[in-house]
Enzyme design. Structure first.
Site, PDB file in Angstrom:
ATOM      1  N   THR A 139       0.832  -1.107  -0.022  1.00  0.00           N
ATOM      2  CA  THR A 139       0.214  -0.250   0.144  1.00  0.00           C
ATOM      3  C   THR A 139       0.909   1.385  -0.069  1.00  0.00           C
ATOM      4  OG1 THR A 139      -1.621   1.164   1.456  1.00  0.00           O
ATOM      5  CG2 THR A 139      -0.020  -0.415   2.546  1.00  0.00           C
ATOM      6  N   ASP A 140       0.404   2.232  -0.500  1.00  0.00           N
ATOM      7  CA  ASP A 140       1.005   3.620  -0.518  1.00  0.00           C
ATOM      8  C   ASP A 140       1.240   4.168   1.068  1.00  0.00           C
ATOM      9  OD1 ASP A 140      -1.747   4.392  -0.001  1.00  0.00           O
ATOM     10  OD2 ASP A 140      -1.771   5.745  -1.683  1.00  0.00           O
ATOM     11  N   GLU A 141       0.204   3.577   2.056  1.00  0.00           N
ATOM     12  CA  GLU A 141       0.498   4.086   3.396  1.00  0.00           C
ATOM     13  C   GLU A 141       1.797   3.884   3.783  1.00  0.00           C
ATOM     14  OE1 GLU A 141      -2.956   3.647   5.742  1.00  0.00           O
ATOM     15  OE2 GLU A 141      -4.378   4.025   4.098  1.00  0.00           O
ATOM     16  N   TYR A 164      -1.469  -0.284  11.191  1.00  0.00           N
ATOM     17  CA  TYR A 164      -1.849  -1.066   9.937  1.00  0.00           C
ATOM     18  C   TYR A 164      -0.619  -0.686   8.994  1.00  0.00           C
ATOM     19  CZ  TYR A 164      -3.212  -1.426   5.090  1.00  0.00           C
ATOM     20  OH  TYR A 164      -3.267  -1.599   3.838  1.00  0.00           O
ATOM     21  N   LYS A 168       2.250  -3.346   7.267  1.00  0.00           N
ATOM     22  CA  LYS A 168       2.477  -3.516   6.047  1.00  0.00           C
ATOM     23  C   LYS A 168       3.971  -3.106   5.462  1.00  0.00           C
ATOM     24  CE  LYS A 168      -0.311  -4.506   3.240  1.00  0.00           C
ATOM     25  NZ  LYS A 168      -0.811  -5.851   2.511  1.00  0.00           N
ATOM     26  N   LEU A 204     -14.376   4.265   3.778  1.00  0.00           N
ATOM     27  CA  LEU A 204     -15.100   5.718   3.527  1.00  0.00           C
ATOM     28  C   LEU A 204     -16.100   5.605   2.342  1.00  0.00           C
ATOM     29  CD1 LEU A 204     -15.058   8.913   3.934  1.00  0.00           C
ATOM     30  CD2 LEU A 204     -13.835   9.071   1.870  1.00  0.00           C
TER      31      LEU A 204
HETATM   32  P1  NAD Z   1     -10.219  -6.707   2.957  1.00  0.00           P
HETATM   33  O1  NAD Z   1      -9.967  -6.456   4.291  1.00  0.00           O
HETATM   34  O2  NAD Z   1     -11.443  -6.682   1.978  1.00  0.00           O
HETATM   35  O3  NAD Z   1      -9.994  -8.414   2.523  1.00  0.00           O
HETATM   36  C1  NAD Z   1      -8.601  -8.886   3.303  1.00  0.00           C
HETATM   37  C2  NAD Z   1      -8.953 -10.469   3.013  1.00  0.00           C
HETATM   38  O4  NAD Z   1      -7.914 -11.185   3.586  1.00  0.00           O
HETATM   39  C3  NAD Z   1     -10.489 -10.880   3.798  1.00  0.00           C
HETATM   40  O5  NAD Z   1     -10.937 -11.814   2.788  1.00  0.00           O
HETATM   41  C4  NAD Z   1     -10.059 -11.668   4.811  1.00  0.00           C
HETATM   42  O6  NAD Z   1     -10.812 -12.707   5.305  1.00  0.00           O
HETATM   43  C5  NAD Z   1      -8.432 -12.168   4.561  1.00  0.00           C
HETATM   44  N1  NAD Z   1      -7.573 -12.542   5.824  1.00  0.00           N
HETATM   45  C6  NAD Z   1      -7.383 -11.654   6.781  1.00  0.00           C
HETATM   46  N2  NAD Z   1      -6.623 -12.257   7.741  1.00  0.00           N
HETATM   47  C7  NAD Z   1      -6.349 -13.406   6.902  1.00  0.00           C
HETATM   48  C8  NAD Z   1      -5.277 -14.479   7.369  1.00  0.00           C
HETATM   49  N3  NAD Z   1      -4.838 -14.412   8.572  1.00  0.00           N
HETATM   50  N4  NAD Z   1      -5.128 -15.576   6.598  1.00  0.00           N
HETATM   51  C9  NAD Z   1      -5.900 -15.581   5.419  1.00  0.00           C
HETATM   52  N5  NAD Z   1      -6.883 -14.627   5.182  1.00  0.00           N
HETATM   53  C10 NAD Z   1      -7.003 -13.812   5.734  1.00  0.00           C
HETATM   54  O7  NAD Z   1      -8.626  -6.148   2.090  1.00  0.00           O
HETATM   55  P2  NAD Z   1      -8.740  -5.368   0.672  1.00  0.00           P
HETATM   56  O8  NAD Z   1      -9.274  -3.838   0.921  1.00  0.00           O
HETATM   57  O9  NAD Z   1      -9.058  -6.351  -0.560  1.00  0.00           O
HETATM   58  O10 NAD Z   1      -7.137  -5.281   0.660  1.00  0.00           O
HETATM   59  C11 NAD Z   1      -6.311  -6.462   0.013  1.00  0.00           C
HETATM   60  C12 NAD Z   1      -4.802  -6.220   0.087  1.00  0.00           C
HETATM   61  O11 NAD Z   1      -4.593  -4.870  -0.817  1.00  0.00           O
HETATM   62  C13 NAD Z   1      -4.296  -5.944   1.540  1.00  0.00           C
HETATM   63  O12 NAD Z   1      -2.939  -6.547   1.807  1.00  0.00           O
HETATM   64  C14 NAD Z   1      -4.322  -4.287   1.785  1.00  0.00           C
HETATM   65  O13 NAD Z   1      -3.089  -3.857   2.390  1.00  0.00           O
HETATM   66  C15 NAD Z   1      -3.948  -3.923   0.072  1.00  0.00           C
HETATM   67  N6  NAD Z   1      -4.493  -2.685  -0.152  1.00  0.00           N
HETATM   68  C16 NAD Z   1      -5.619  -2.316  -0.246  1.00  0.00           C
HETATM   69  C17 NAD Z   1      -6.059  -0.964  -0.638  1.00  0.00           C
HETATM   70  C18 NAD Z   1      -7.614  -0.590  -0.504  1.00  0.00           C
HETATM   71  O14 NAD Z   1      -7.646   0.590  -0.941  1.00  0.00           O
HETATM   72  N7  NAD Z   1      -8.353  -1.245  -0.118  1.00  0.00           N
HETATM   73  C19 NAD Z   1      -5.021  -0.363  -1.391  1.00  0.00           C
HETATM   74  C20 NAD Z   1      -3.660  -0.736  -1.439  1.00  0.00           C
HETATM   75  C21 NAD Z   1      -3.406  -2.010  -1.066  1.00  0.00           C
HETATM   76  O1  DAU Z   2      -4.029   4.152   0.591  1.00  0.00           O
HETATM   77  C1  DAU Z   2      -4.456   2.760   0.623  1.00  0.00           C
HETATM   78  C2  DAU Z   2      -5.232   2.341   1.855  1.00  0.00           C
HETATM   79  O2  DAU Z   2      -6.486   2.902   1.831  1.00  0.00           O
HETATM   80  C3  DAU Z   2      -4.995   0.783   2.046  1.00  0.00           C
HETATM   81  O3  DAU Z   2      -3.760   0.330   2.124  1.00  0.00           O
HETATM   82  C4  DAU Z   2      -6.047   0.504   3.289  1.00  0.00           C
HETATM   83  O4  DAU Z   2      -6.242  -0.866   3.324  1.00  0.00           O
HETATM   84  C5  DAU Z   2      -7.262   1.213   2.943  1.00  0.00           C
HETATM   85  O5  DAU Z   2      -8.183   0.903   3.887  1.00  0.00           O
HETATM   86  C6  DAU Z   2      -7.240   2.633   2.827  1.00  0.00           C
HETATM   87  O6  DAU Z   2      -7.071   3.359   3.718  1.00  0.00           O
HETATM   88  P1  DAU Z   2      -7.558   4.627   4.277  1.00  0.00           P
HETATM   89  O7  DAU Z   2      -7.607   5.062   5.797  1.00  0.00           O
HETATM   90  O8  DAU Z   2      -7.123   5.811   3.440  1.00  0.00           O
HETATM   91  O9  DAU Z   2      -8.969   4.429   3.992  1.00  0.00           O
HETATM   92  P2  DAU Z   2     -10.497   4.788   4.795  1.00  0.00           P
HETATM   93  O10 DAU Z   2     -11.302   4.445   3.883  1.00  0.00           O
HETATM   94  O11 DAU Z   2     -10.559   4.119   6.351  1.00  0.00           O
HETATM   95  O12 DAU Z   2     -10.431   6.336   4.816  1.00  0.00           O
HETATM   96  C7  DAU Z   2     -10.279   6.983   3.751  1.00  0.00           C
HETATM   97  C8  DAU Z   2     -10.200   8.639   4.072  1.00  0.00           C
HETATM   98  O13 DAU Z   2     -11.574   8.840   4.779  1.00  0.00           O
HETATM   99  C9  DAU Z   2      -9.218   8.617   5.375  1.00  0.00           C
HETATM  100  O14 DAU Z   2      -8.729  10.016   5.213  1.00  0.00           O
HETATM  101  C10 DAU Z   2     -10.190   8.625   6.695  1.00  0.00           C
HETATM  102  C11 DAU Z   2     -11.647   9.243   6.197  1.00  0.00           C
HETATM  103  N1  DAU Z   2     -12.598   8.737   6.700  1.00  0.00           N
HETATM  104  C12 DAU Z   2     -13.050   7.519   6.962  1.00  0.00           C
HETATM  105  C13 DAU Z   2     -13.919   7.015   7.484  1.00  0.00           C
HETATM  106  C14 DAU Z   2     -14.039   5.330   7.500  1.00  0.00           C
HETATM  107  C15 DAU Z   2     -13.707   9.579   7.339  1.00  0.00           C
HETATM  108  O15 DAU Z   2     -13.676  10.753   7.155  1.00  0.00           O
HETATM  109  N2  DAU Z   2     -14.755   9.068   7.872  1.00  0.00           N
HETATM  110  C16 DAU Z   2     -14.908   7.622   8.170  1.00  0.00           C
HETATM  111  O16 DAU Z   2     -15.994   7.279   8.724  1.00  0.00           O
END
Ligand code: NAD
Ligand code: DAU
Length: 348
Positions: A139-141, A164, A168, A204
């Site tokens: 992730t970019d985080e 988190y 990562k 979000l």
């Molecule tokens: P998500 O939370 O929707 O899905 C995570 C999945 O992993 C779920 O199906 C969960 O059951 C499974 N899991 C959790 N713990 C596990 C374990 N111990 N063993 C096996 N499976 C397990 O997450 P997502 O948003 O689909 O993100 C997937 C990946 O992409 C993550 O690694 C996250 O860090 C990365 N990522 C997410 C975003 C985003 O915006 N959502 C952006 C960049 C990177």
């Molecule tokens: O940047 C990639 C990441 O994006 C991934 O690695 C993470 O898995 C994914 O969850 C996401 O992280 P963020 O923290 O950026 O996503 P989230 O949707 O939780 O929040 C997006 C923005 O919105 C953040 O600045 C917090 C804000 N927010 C979020 C929630 C849930 C609010 O203002 N109110 C809310 O209720």
């Protein structure tokens, strides 16, 4: 023919990636997912009967199980999506993030290292083709937060701010260490915020759509001026596929679509699309350690591998909002269960 272990393939992004792989290739896909609160087999209903697809419910930290999977399915490729992924939950309870995201990654790497009989010399082979590869979905985080200027490049130092993102970043360091020390043929991808169908409504965009539709308050953290760089989940999956097949071994690739938006603007866009009032907006206490701005410089993946996003944000967000409105059953199944306990506690 490849035998690909996709972990976390029942989650938001992983499930889209499983479907993409099955659509595009004849590979054997083995999906290992623990089905935590975020894992949902409904995301995979369309493909669950495919003969080259196997689902295994299990933990990436389980040494015996992962070892058996490598042997039984002759795994030659790992794409690791499995993770605890929500920043707010990591602030509430960091431990599980360390266990899954760090130790789980290390368990996958260790099993891959043993099963693929790697030697440090493997490091100098830069091609995938008929070989083996471990791809870490990061992730970019991990880069921390930006001020008003600049973007994250692949050489930006890691500077994570939440439990988190620290977990990562630690996982990324382990992947790098297995490459440097044991010759693990690897890539790491670091993507910006994803949006699209099937995202768990703690994040979000689906949270705001769901609340807006149900006339519930829209909790905006702090001043709402934090900036995220949004990419459609399908574009993310195509980028991972591109890196898997074309990425030079040992390289990190940033993924992003040059689409920076302030949170409050996203919330207002959702309100106007659904046709509700901005009076639903409720400014709440800020997230501790809240990163102010993320922005991805995608020059490397676009120029070296030829990937670019296909969705415009306007098209993608309109389709996404419509998808959640058309799939209320999917949302209701989630919001009627355990998730509500978390929601009540989080936003009390
Ligand atoms: P998500 O939370 O929707 O899905 C995570 C999945 O992993 C779920 O199906 C969960 O059951 C499974 N899991 C959790 N713990 C596990 C374990 N111990 N063993 C096996 N499976 C397990 O997450 P997502 O948003 O689909 O993100 C997937 C990946 O992409 C993550 O690694 C996250 O860090 C990365 N990522 C997410 C975003 C985003 O915006 N959502 C952006 C960049 C990177
Ligand atoms: O940047 C990639 C990441 O994006 C991934 O690695 C993470 O898995 C994914 O969850 C996401 O992280 P963020 O923290 O950026 O996503 P989230 O949707 O939780 O929040 C997006 C923005 O919105 C953040 O600045 C917090 C804000 N927010 C979020 C929630 C849930 C609010 O203002 N109110 C809310 O209720």
């Amino acid at each position: 023919m490849k035998n690909i272990l996709i972990t976390g393939g029942a989650g938001f992004i992983g499930s889209q990636f499983v479907k993409l792989m099955l659509e595009k290739y004849d590979y054997n896909i083995i999906n290992l997912d623990l089905l935590t609160y975020a894992g949902n087999l409904e995301n995979l209903k369309d493909i669950e009967d495919k003969k080259n697809y196997t689902f295994i419910k299990g933990d990436i930290c389980d040494k015996v199980l992962v070892n058996e999977i490598f042997k039984k399915y002759e795994i030659d490729t790992v794409v690791n999506f499995a993770a605890e992924s929500h920043v707010d939950r990591s602030i509430e309870n960091p431990e599980i993030f360390l266990i899954t995201n760090i130790l789980g990654t290390q368990n996958l790497l260790e099993n891959a290292k043993k099963y693929w009989k790697l030697t440090p010399e493997d490091k100098y082979s830069r091609e995938y083709k008929d070989g083996v590869k471990y791809l870490q979905v990061s992730t970019d985080e991990v880069y921390g937060a930006l001020g008003e200027e600049g973007m994250f490049t692949e050489t930006t130092p890691l500077n994570p701010n939440s439990p988190y993102s620290s977990s990562k970043a630690s996982a990324d360091m382990l992947v790098r260490a297995y490459y440097e020390t044991f010759g693990m043929p690897m890539n790491i991808t670091r993507c910006s915020n994803n949006y699209g169908p099937y995202q768990f409504p703690e994040k979000l965009i689906p949270l705001m759509i769901n609340n807006c539709e149900n006339d519930k308050p829209l909790p905006v953290y702090g001043d709402g001026m934090q900036i995220r760089d949004w990419l459609h989940v399908k574009d993310h999956c195509i980028a991972i596929d591109t890196v898997l097949h074309k990425g030079a071994i040992g390289e990190v690739y940033n993924i992003g679509g040059n689409n920076e938006k302030a949170n409050i603007d996203i919330v207002k866009l959702i309100i106007s699309t659904i046709g509700k009032s901005e009076n639903l907006i409720k400014y709440v206490k800020d997230r501790p350690g809240h990163d102010r701005r993320y922005a991805i410089d995608n020059t490397k993946i676009t120029t070296q591998l030829g990937w670019s996003p296909s969705y415009t944000f306007e098209q993608g967000i309109a389709e996404t909002i419509q998808w959640y409105l058309n799939n209320k059953n999917w949302l209701e199944k989630i919001t009627s269960g355990d998730y509500m306990k978390y929601y009540e506690k989080m936003y009390k």
